[in-house]
Design an enzyme around this catalytic site. Sequence first.
Site, short mmCIF file in Angstrom:
data_model
loop_
_atom_site.label_atom_id
_atom_site.label_comp_id
_atom_site.label_asym_id
_atom_site.label_seq_id
_atom_site.Cartn_x
_atom_site.Cartn_y
_atom_site.Cartn_z
N CYS A 7 0.82 -1.20 0.00
CA CYS A 7 0.00 0.00 0.00
C CYS A 7 0.87 1.26 0.00
CB CYS A 7 -0.98 -0.02 1.16
SG CYS A 7 -2.35 1.15 0.96
N HIS A 10 -3.67 -5.10 0.47
CA HIS A 10 -3.10 -5.53 1.74
C HIS A 10 -3.18 -7.06 1.88
CE1 HIS A 10 -2.49 -1.74 4.11
NE2 HIS A 10 -3.26 -1.27 3.14
N GLU A 32 -1.67 -8.96 3.90
CA GLU A 32 -1.63 -9.41 5.30
C GLU A 32 -3.03 -9.61 5.87
OE1 GLU A 32 -1.34 -4.83 5.79
OE2 GLU A 32 -1.04 -6.36 4.25
#
Length: 236
Positions: free
Chosen positions: A100, A203, A205
């Site tokens: 990001c 993202h 994660e």
Amino acid sequence: MSDRPIVGITKPQDGDNLAYAAIALAVRLAGGEPERLTTGMSWREAPIDALIIGGGSDVFPPHYNQEAIEDAHYDRGRDEMEMYWARTARNTDLPTLAICRGAQVMNVAGGGTLYQELEGVFEDIDYPSTLPGHVLYRKTIEMSDGSLIRDILGKASVKVNSIHKQAIAKIGKNLVITAREQNGVVQAIEDPSKTFYLGVQFHPEFLTYRRKFRRIFDRLVAAAHEARATSAQSQS
């Protein structure tokens, strides 16, 4: 020395703890050892085998020759740290994943620019701004043939999350755009001359419940293992 390669993860001095925890968990699951990198430490000396440049606040616009937005929040110290690491990692072929804001730092560090606002530049940008929207909303990205991101994810298009309000504009020197949304917003950049130098606008994660997104971290840690082994051989 631990068998686990050390993966430096940048974050602000305060805040963004949930994102850091999610990245650190993904690194551990991939076999790496997460190491926090903040401006409150001697970050230039950190002995790391791979790098993750995390998300967060906007990059200070004068870094890419634009005017700062009045009353916007910037973290100048973090900019300095991450620009240093983005350039150092590229020069030394340190395996690097940028997420990001991190992908935007990667681009600016390479001489690229950003769109500070998406409105008026792209169509179909009605992205969510609420927490439920950030958690649940998905959009489709298309990946380039032969790119690292497509090789990792294993298909030409995937659905990803949307937790950003800026985007990459002019691409940095020797970087290539390897994924976009259907409206043209850049979603991945790479330096194909490096072992692993990848920036993603989404993202991963927060998507690790899907195996294909865990592979992003698996491949980063695998590249770190290989780099460590190569370094050990050259020193023996």
